[in-house]
Design an enzyme around this catalytic site. Sequence first.
Site, PDB file in Angstrom:
ATOM      1  N   SER A  98       0.817  -1.212   0.000  1.00  0.00           N
ATOM      2  CA  SER A  98       0.000   0.000   0.000  1.00  0.00           C
ATOM      3  C   SER A  98       0.853   1.266   0.000  1.00  0.00           C
ATOM      4  CB  SER A  98      -0.921   0.013   1.216  1.00  0.00           C
ATOM      5  OG  SER A  98      -0.171  -0.095   2.414  1.00  0.00           O
ATOM      6  N   HIS A 153      -2.565  -3.087  -5.799  1.00  0.00           N
ATOM      7  CA  HIS A 153      -2.979  -2.678  -4.459  1.00  0.00           C
ATOM      8  C   HIS A 153      -4.475  -2.866  -4.267  1.00  0.00           C
ATOM      9  CE1 HIS A 153      -3.624   0.812  -1.407  1.00  0.00           C
ATOM     10  NE2 HIS A 153      -3.572  -0.349  -0.797  1.00  0.00           N
ATOM     11  N   GLU A 159      -5.591  -0.529  -7.433  1.00  0.00           N
ATOM     12  CA  GLU A 159      -4.569   0.321  -8.058  1.00  0.00           C
ATOM     13  C   GLU A 159      -3.517  -0.586  -8.684  1.00  0.00           C
ATOM     14  OE1 GLU A 159      -3.798   4.441  -5.813  1.00  0.00           O
ATOM     15  OE2 GLU A 159      -3.535   2.721  -4.501  1.00  0.00           O
ATOM     16  N   ASN A 164      -3.597   6.528  -1.186  1.00  0.00           N
ATOM     17  CA  ASN A 164      -2.992   6.827   0.114  1.00  0.00           C
ATOM     18  C   ASN A 164      -2.244   8.151   0.102  1.00  0.00           C
ATOM     19  OD1 ASN A 164      -3.930   4.703   1.646  1.00  0.00           O
ATOM     20  ND2 ASN A 164      -2.271   3.335   1.049  1.00  0.00           N
TER      21      ASN A 164
END
Length: 715
Positions: A430, A451, A463, A501
Amino acid sequence: MIYQGQALQAKYLEEGIAELCFDLQGDSVNKFNRLTLQELGEATDALAAESGLKGVVVTSGKGVFIVGADITEFTELFKLPEDELREWVTGANQVFNRFEDLPVPTVVAINGIALGGGFEMCLACDYRVMSTSASVGLPEVKLGINPGFGGTVRLPRVIGCDNAMLWTATGDHKKPDVALKDGGVDAVVAPELVKEAAVDLLKQAISGNFNWQARRQEKLSPVKLNDIERMMAFTTGKALVAQQAGKNMPAPITAVKSMEANATLGRDEAIEVEIDHFIKLTKTPQADALIGLFLNDQEVNKVAKGVAKAGAEVKQAAVLGAGIMGGGIAYQSAFKGTPIIMKDIAQEGLDLGMKEAGKLLSKRVARGRMSPEKMAAILSSIEPTLHYQGFDRTDVVVEAVVENPKVKHSVLAETEKHIREDAVLASNTSTISITYLAEALQRPENFCGMHFFNPVHAMPLVEVIRGEKTSDATVARVVKYALQMGKTPIVVNDCPGFFVNRVLFPYFAGFNMLVRDGVDFRRIDKVMENFGMPMGPAYLMDVVGIDTCSHAAAVMAEGFPERMKHDFKGVSELMYEEKRFGQKNGLGFYKYEEDKKGKPRKTEDEIALALAQQSKQAELEVSDEDILARMMIPMCIETVRCLDEGIVQSPAEADMGLIMGIGFPVFRGGAIRYIHQMGVKAFCELADRHADLGELYKATESLTAMAENGESFFK
């Protein structure tokens, strides 16, 4: 031939019986665009002029009936002044009314999807015959609007007010069994028999076995409820819908109010009421956001499918690391039909992974959505192992071990020795750089990030992260695998935090600064939940894991020190130091205990409140609007930075990534849509008023230039 157009045609099937067939040329589906509406009017006039006409059966030349309105055309119409929009919608409704008023019985053969305007066409017919493979419904509320072609008028008169409120306010697609039970259709038959059955029903209506005139009259008249019955039905219905929809989604309750207001009127007056409500909703920010979201979703899926076309087929997958995440990946792959090997270094991990997959499948069985036999077949396609046997037949291997660069380097390098040279390795990291992780590999071109978001089965986004040496073929194969798993993949370029993120942690930084300045974290949670977030930032950190957030924050601070490194100890850091990791150990910003269903229930905790007091450095007076601004500005600006740097390729992908990855409110459309609706200039002025808070609050050069030039992200 009675009528021949580009979207539909009318001809006699036999003496007296005409077929009106929707078959939009140059498109794989039928939809109500301006051409189709115009030709429906022309065909209806041609049918009305036929002296020998006894009945009309309505069919489709496609695999679907009519999927709905052409949103790409209608969004331009929604921008018209209200009087011009009213003129257009009124004209469209007159077409439906003229068809409904044909002096002969009409029956529709619903061979496939009939949604929105497509189902409103069905409701304009006297009888409806549905294929067992079809689905019907009025999903307009999911676009922030209510039906505009007579749906709120005809549906309650066909299936009753209670059912009509439920159908319309939820916007759900109805399968044949429900549609038949509720009275939305008159018969359900096998797909190959739907036209034949419709013609047979039409002949019975023509012969007088069915009183089609009486059936039609019910749709032309007020709803058959007395004043007390009507009041009770709509009072109860409005309360239920308002509770379910919430204050930020006006379309469901507006649709119900439209039904209530038109219930005592005849059709023509009732439709005028519907048009009033329809126009009102087209001008709301929610409609703009939800329609934009619909178009973004189409664009993102089109891009993903385009990338996947070049990808090699994925017949066998593997996941490294069982546990909750590995088990979730294994479940999703097997559930969607791609067999998967699940490897771990400990039997306990494998047991946990299989338990996770079994638990998810058991829920489907318990709800009647899957047979025990199907569950057994899916579980048998997950192959747990402590070794690498079978890895030589894998096409994609997803690494999902602990978020530690050294451990991942070791696992990836070892795994590469056991797979084919053309197989792809993907990391479910991540935060860790894909380019950095690729340094451990002999074939970095066959490596990328994949991800997933937790929980894997529920979160739609994946992702796919391209490292410096990742090949196009690798990206294409992993995108194809993500689509096979039923996920929405977005390809992003490598950077700390990737896209989701990277954008999320400035939001958390805004939260820490607010608590530093004396704002109660419970109040911040409430403000953001009222904004539409599924949970406030403190609660979200507890769910994600404060230890996980702490690790990711360190990665972000190292990657972007000028913006994401701070000179104070935030409340989340104090929580981490006190080993308050959130739901995973029962203590975080809140305290957690299991409820009767075994789910964590949050309660307030005095120690957490004391830690928040300890982190406080000021006692500022801030309004709820200030809280919202201080939370949203960093997230929005970082999203723009990601676009500027090419981390994410388009505003559509950026907004869809936030909606699917962190639960950004759908009715707000995403961070870029949020800026767009506020206006780029107004957003930059808002950021300028908070610029003293640091680099996270300073508008980018691109935003400033857009503001100066009067530009926008969307049309």
